[in-house]
Design a protein around this motif. Structure first.
Motif, PDB file in Angstrom:
ATOM      1  N   ALA A   1       0.854  -1.184   0.000  1.00 22.46           N
ATOM      2  CA  ALA A   1       0.000   0.000   0.000  1.00 22.46           C
ATOM      3  C   ALA A   1       0.892   1.237   0.000  1.00 22.46           C
ATOM      4  O   ALA A   1       1.937   1.252   0.654  1.00 22.46           O
ATOM      5  N   PRO A   2       0.522   2.265  -0.745  1.00 17.51           N
ATOM      6  CA  PRO A   2       1.383   3.451  -0.866  1.00 17.51           C
ATOM      7  C   PRO A   2       1.780   4.064   0.474  1.00 17.51           C
ATOM      8  O   PRO A   2       2.941   4.448   0.660  1.00 17.51           O
ATOM      9  N   ALA A   3       0.851   4.157   1.422  1.00 17.00           N
ATOM     10  CA  ALA A   3       1.179   4.793   2.709  1.00 17.00           C
ATOM     11  C   ALA A   3       2.217   3.987   3.471  1.00 17.00           C
ATOM     12  O   ALA A   3       3.113   4.548   4.116  1.00 17.00           O
ATOM     13  N   LEU A   4       2.113   2.651   3.417  1.00 17.37           N
ATOM     14  CA  LEU A   4       3.079   1.809   4.096  1.00 17.37           C
ATOM     15  C   LEU A   4       4.449   1.924   3.439  1.00 17.37           C
ATOM     16  O   LEU A   4       5.484   2.038   4.117  1.00 17.37           O
ATOM     17  N   ALA A   5       4.488   1.918   2.109  1.00 17.80           N
ATOM     18  CA  ALA A   5       5.759   2.063   1.403  1.00 17.80           C
ATOM     19  C   ALA A   5       6.410   3.403   1.725  1.00 17.80           C
ATOM     20  O   ALA A   5       7.623   3.486   1.939  1.00 17.80           O
ATOM     21  N   ALA A   6       5.586   4.457   1.770  1.00 15.97           N
ATOM     22  CA  ALA A   6       6.123   5.783   2.076  1.00 15.97           C
ATOM     23  C   ALA A   6       6.726   5.825   3.475  1.00 15.97           C
ATOM     24  O   ALA A   6       7.726   6.516   3.715  1.00 15.97           O
ATOM     25  N   ALA A   7       6.143   5.074   4.406  1.00 18.80           N
ATOM     26  CA  ALA A   7       6.652   5.075   5.779  1.00 18.80           C
ATOM     27  C   ALA A   7       8.002   4.373   5.884  1.00 18.80           C
ATOM     28  O   ALA A   7       8.827   4.723   6.733  1.00 18.80           O
ATOM     29  N   LEU A   8       8.249   3.387   4.993  1.00 15.79           N
ATOM     30  CA  LEU A   8       9.481   2.604   5.091  1.00 15.79           C
ATOM     31  C   LEU A   8      10.601   3.108   4.191  1.00 15.79           C
ATOM     32  O   LEU A   8      11.774   2.822   4.437  1.00 15.79           O
ATOM     33  N   LEU A   9      10.268   3.850   3.151  1.00 11.74           N
ATOM     34  CA  LEU A   9      11.269   4.276   2.171  1.00 11.74           C
ATOM     35  C   LEU A   9      12.450   5.044   2.770  1.00 11.74           C
ATOM     36  O   LEU A   9      13.618   4.746   2.437  1.00 11.74           O
ATOM     37  N   PRO A  10      12.231   6.035   3.654  1.00 10.59           N
ATOM     38  CA  PRO A  10      13.388   6.783   4.166  1.00 10.59           C
ATOM     39  C   PRO A  10      14.395   5.899   4.884  1.00 10.59           C
ATOM     40  O   PRO A  10      15.606   6.061   4.716  1.00 10.59           O
ATOM     41  N   GLU A  11      13.907   4.951   5.671  1.00 12.26           N
ATOM     42  CA  GLU A  11      14.804   4.068   6.404  1.00 12.26           C
ATOM     43  C   GLU A  11      15.611   3.200   5.448  1.00 12.26           C
ATOM     44  O   GLU A  11      16.816   2.981   5.647  1.00 12.26           O
ATOM     45  N   LEU A  12      14.970   2.728   4.390  1.00 14.84           N
ATOM     46  CA  LEU A  12      15.659   1.885   3.416  1.00 14.84           C
ATOM     47  C   LEU A  12      16.686   2.685   2.622  1.00 14.84           C
ATOM     48  O   LEU A  12      17.800   2.216   2.362  1.00 14.84           O
ATOM     49  N   LEU A  13      16.307   3.911   2.232  1.00 14.17           N
ATOM     50  CA  LEU A  13      17.237   4.757   1.487  1.00 14.17           C
ATOM     51  C   LEU A  13      18.459   5.105   2.339  1.00 14.17           C
ATOM     52  O   LEU A  13      19.600   5.082   1.853  1.00 14.17           O
ATOM     53  N   GLU A  14      18.265   5.404   3.596  1.00 19.11           N
ATOM     54  CA  GLU A  14      19.401   5.736   4.453  1.00 19.11           C
ATOM     55  C   GLU A  14      20.366   4.560   4.556  1.00 19.11           C
ATOM     56  O   GLU A  14      21.581   4.737   4.529  1.00 19.11           O
TER      57      GLU A  14
ATOM     58  N   ARG B   1      15.244  15.659   1.960  1.00 18.24           N
ATOM     59  CA  ARG B   1      16.327  16.644   2.027  1.00 18.24           C
ATOM     60  C   ARG B   1      17.450  16.164   2.943  1.00 18.24           C
ATOM     61  O   ARG B   1      18.635  16.314   2.628  1.00 18.24           O
ATOM     62  N   PHE B   2      17.075  15.582   4.076  1.00 19.14           N
ATOM     63  CA  PHE B   2      18.101  15.089   4.986  1.00 19.14           C
ATOM     64  C   PHE B   2      18.929  13.989   4.326  1.00 19.14           C
ATOM     65  O   PHE B   2      20.168  13.978   4.424  1.00 19.14           O
ATOM     66  N   LEU B   3      18.252  13.073   3.636  1.00 25.45           N
ATOM     67  CA  LEU B   3      18.969  11.958   3.027  1.00 25.45           C
ATOM     68  C   LEU B   3      19.821  12.416   1.846  1.00 25.45           C
ATOM     69  O   LEU B   3      20.898  11.847   1.607  1.00 25.45           O
ATOM     70  N   LEU B   4      19.380  13.437   1.149  1.00 28.45           N
ATOM     71  CA  LEU B   4      20.249  14.028   0.123  1.00 28.45           C
ATOM     72  C   LEU B   4      21.521  14.586   0.774  1.00 28.45           C
ATOM     73  O   LEU B   4      22.621  14.466   0.227  1.00 28.45           O
ATOM     74  N   GLY B   5      21.355  15.198   1.940  1.00 25.65           N
ATOM     75  CA  GLY B   5      22.512  15.709   2.666  1.00 25.65           C
ATOM     76  C   GLY B   5      23.444  14.591   3.089  1.00 25.65           C
ATOM     77  O   GLY B   5      24.672  14.717   2.997  1.00 25.65           O
ATOM     78  N   ARG B   6      22.874  13.468   3.566  1.00 24.38           N
ATOM     79  CA  ARG B   6      23.699  12.330   3.945  1.00 24.38           C
ATOM     80  C   ARG B   6      24.497  11.818   2.746  1.00 24.38           C
ATOM     81  O   ARG B   6      25.691  11.498   2.857  1.00 24.38           O
ATOM     82  N   ALA B   7      23.810  11.740   1.578  1.00 26.25           N
ATOM     83  CA  ALA B   7      24.489  11.261   0.376  1.00 26.25           C
ATOM     84  C   ALA B   7      25.608  12.214  -0.041  1.00 26.25           C
ATOM     85  O   ALA B   7      26.713  11.786  -0.414  1.00 26.25           O
ATOM     86  N   ALA B   8      25.323  13.527   0.033  1.00 29.99           N
ATOM     87  CA  ALA B   8      26.339  14.511  -0.346  1.00 29.99           C
ATOM     88  C   ALA B   8      27.534  14.449   0.603  1.00 29.99           C
ATOM     89  O   ALA B   8      28.691  14.516   0.177  1.00 29.99           O
ATOM     90  N   GLN B   9      27.267  14.311   1.908  1.00 29.29           N
ATOM     91  CA  GLN B   9      28.364  14.245   2.871  1.00 29.29           C
ATOM     92  C   GLN B   9      29.191  12.980   2.676  1.00 29.29           C
ATOM     93  O   GLN B   9      30.419  13.019   2.736  1.00 29.29           O
ATOM     94  N   ALA B  10      28.505  11.858   2.405  1.00 36.44           N
ATOM     95  CA  ALA B  10      29.228  10.608   2.147  1.00 36.44           C
ATOM     96  C   ALA B  10      30.056  10.708   0.878  1.00 36.44           C
ATOM     97  O   ALA B  10      31.106  10.080   0.756  1.00 36.44           O
TER      98      ALA B  10
END
Length: 577
Positions: A155-168, A199-208
């Motif tokens: 379900a879209p809402a569930l995927a949206a809730a998990l995506l940031p953790e997976l991307l990080e 935005r935060f995860l973009l920052g993490r990627a840029a810093q890495a």
């Protein structure tokens, strides 16, 4: 309930059909299912409706509600299909909860192999999530490239809730292709698109990737939000500024205090306070650093952070009180810091020893009344801690504080209060008995009780006690004993006996008719000639050779009268008259 829910309720059951056919969005469907649950005709229908409600909640990223509905189900009695559905919903609820590890039954579901598991599309996602939360991103890296199918099926809402953790996790693992694919999925979810997490995860990627300027810009854009990712961005900004030397310590402290005001109640609050403590300590504000760590102890007492920061907190407290005790911290600031910190630290094991350093410093500068109050407060505090079994407190510790309080009061001239503090009880600690005896002798001396001083005995007499005893013997007119006491001190101390002690020694020797000792003293104590007055007195007391004495009673009488006059002058000089 046994086999009451051995099979899912028939799909044609009127209650479930009506609920499933309810139109509208989440609220309408939930209301229809709840209404159907209220009139469920049997346990099988009820179980099916609870699963439907749990699934609906999980699909809308409402983890606590999903778990609440699942809690109404029996632990056993499900057929394999219903059990698998229940576990899939429970996994979604766990994923939404943020808990580190799934329950054992769900962990078994993630790792299960066989006919029902081989084709389970969600398995890579849940296994990766479990490994990420267990802190093993390296192990999760095996599954992170294989998340397209499970995310598409969610379900879209569930995927949206998990995506940031997976991307990080993908960023941390350096899986840039997977990170790119996951980041693109953010565009499918309006609640994520351009949000704080993105935005935060973009920052993490840029810093890495070694681009601190881009990282700073991304963190700054994310920091304006109000969610957990915004708080992480604020902390990341501060960390980046400190690491690059572009953020002065005072600015870092101000930003951390502001960030703490904006975010409370979880591990991020703890992380903020721990950073604040180290920044404040590094810039020399130890009191502020202690305040930050005491907030961790007070607000999160059962957390790992509270346990792990305890030693650091104790070290900071010791540093602050060491500064105060040495005089490096002005006494007014020392007292103010103690007053501010003690409500949180009073019953912390080991704090009483630090508070004693304040009492000692107060005594050192002559604030005897304040020192006595501190000693009394510490004694009461330790007595309570002993009663509550918060700290092991020996009887000697309590007795030592009682003596310290009496010493401070006596030094300040509060004789009656000192006597009351000292009491009449003996001490059970051998090493304190001489200290107690000395205090009793000092009290007797202060009240003019010379006999009490003389009657006091010490196992290992101290210099202070021997002086008191010699003075008491002198005041009592026991000239021979006074002479012996002062001679013993003089032999040990020499010039350190002091002017008053030396004069009393001379007087005691004269009044004991010990002419050889008087002669020896006059010969060996040049300080008697240090002033004209003392020199005149010394000459008056000097023994005269028999052949040089005038013959006749008048000369003898004159000699005695001269000696008495000399004694009166000595008494005036020494304050003995």
């Amino acid at each position: 309930m046994g086999n009451a829910v051995a099979a899912e309720a028939p799909v044609t059951a009127s209650a479930r059909v009506a609920a499933a056919d309810a139109g509208g969005g989440y609220l309408d469907r939930r209301a229809a299912l709840v209404a159907a649950l209220a009139v469920a005709p049997d346990q099988r229908t009820r179980a099916g409706l609870l699963l439907d409600l749990a699934a609906l909640s999980a699909d809308h990223a409402l983890g606590p509600e999903a778990l609440s509905f699942l809690s109404g189900l029996p632990e056993a009695g499900f057929d394999p299909a219903l059990a698998a559905r229940r576990d899939r919903i429970a996994l979604a609820a766990w994923g939404l909860s943020g808990d580190e590890t799934p329950p054992d039954r769900l962990r078994a579901r993630i790792e299960k192999r066989g006919n029902t598991a081989e084709g389970w599309a969600g398995r890579p996602l849940w296994r990766a999530l479990a490994q990420i939360r267990a802190g093993d991103v390296e192990a999760a890296a095996e599954d992170l490239p294989h998340l397209d199918a499970p995310l598409d099926a969610m379900a879209p809402a569930l995927a949206a809730a998990l995506l940031p953790e997976l991307l990080e996790a993908a960023i941390e693992a350096g899986l840039w292709d997977s990170a790119h694919d996951l980041a693109q999925r953010f565009d499918r979810h309006p609640e994520l698109r351009g949000g704080s997490a993105y935005r935060f995860l973009l920052g993490r990627a840029a810093q890495a990737g070694g681009n601190p300027v881009m990282a700073f810009d991304s963190y700054a854009m994310a920091a304006g939000g109000g969610d957990v990712w915004a708080q992480r961005a604020r902390l990341a900004l501060i960390d980046l500024g400190r690491a690059t030397g572009t953020l002065p310590p005072e600015d870092a402290a101000a930003l951390l205090r502001q960030s703490w005001r904006l975010w409370r109640g979880d591990a991020l609050e703890v992380a903020t306070l721990e950073r604040l403590a180290e920044v404040e300590y590094g810039r020399g504000d130890i009191e502020a650093a202690i305040n930050a760590l005491t907030e961790v102890q007070r607000r999160h007492p059962r957390s790992d952070a509270a346990r792990n920061s305890g030693e650091r907190l104790d070290q900071m407290v010791a540093d602050l009180y060491a500064q105060g005790a040495s005089g490096a911290l002005p006494i007014a600031e020392f007292v103010a810091a103690h007053r501010h910190l003690s409500p949180e630290l009073t019953f912390r094991p080991g704090f009483a020893a630090q508070a004693e350093r304040l009492a000692g410093r107060l005594l050192e500068i002559g604030a005897t009344d304040a020192a006595a109050r501190e000693y009394a407060a510490i004694r009461d505090q330790l007595a309570v801690m002993h009663d509550l079994e918060l700290e092991e407190v020996s009887p000697g510790r309590i007795d030592g504080l009682r003596l310290a309080q009496a010493e401070a009061l006596l030094r300040g001239g509060q004789v009656a209060a000192a006597a009351q503090a000292l009491g009449t009880a003996p001490t059970s600690v051998p090493e304190l008995r001489d200290r107690l005896a000395l205090l009793r002798a000092r009290l007797s001396s202060a009240t003019g009780d010379g006999e009490g001083v003389i009657a006091t005995r010490m196992e290992i007499p101290s210099e202070g006690y021997l002086r008191l005893r010699a003075e008491a013997l002198f005041d009592q007119g026991e000239w021979g004993a006074a002479r012996d006491a002062y001679v013993s001190l003089w032999r040990d101390l020499g010039p350190d006996l002091g002017t008053a002690g030396t004069i009393r020694l001379l007087l005691a020797a004269h009044r004991a008719s010990d002419a050889p000792l008087v002669a020896e003293l006059l010969d060996k104590l040049p300080m008697l000639a240090s002033s004209p007055e003392l020199a005149e007195v010394a000459r008056s007391l000097a023994p005269v050779a028999p052949l040089s004495l005038p013959i006749g009673q008048k000369s003898a009488t004159d000699r005695m009268q001269g000696a008495d006059a000399a004694l009166r002058r000595l008494e005036i000089v020494t304050g003995d008259g």
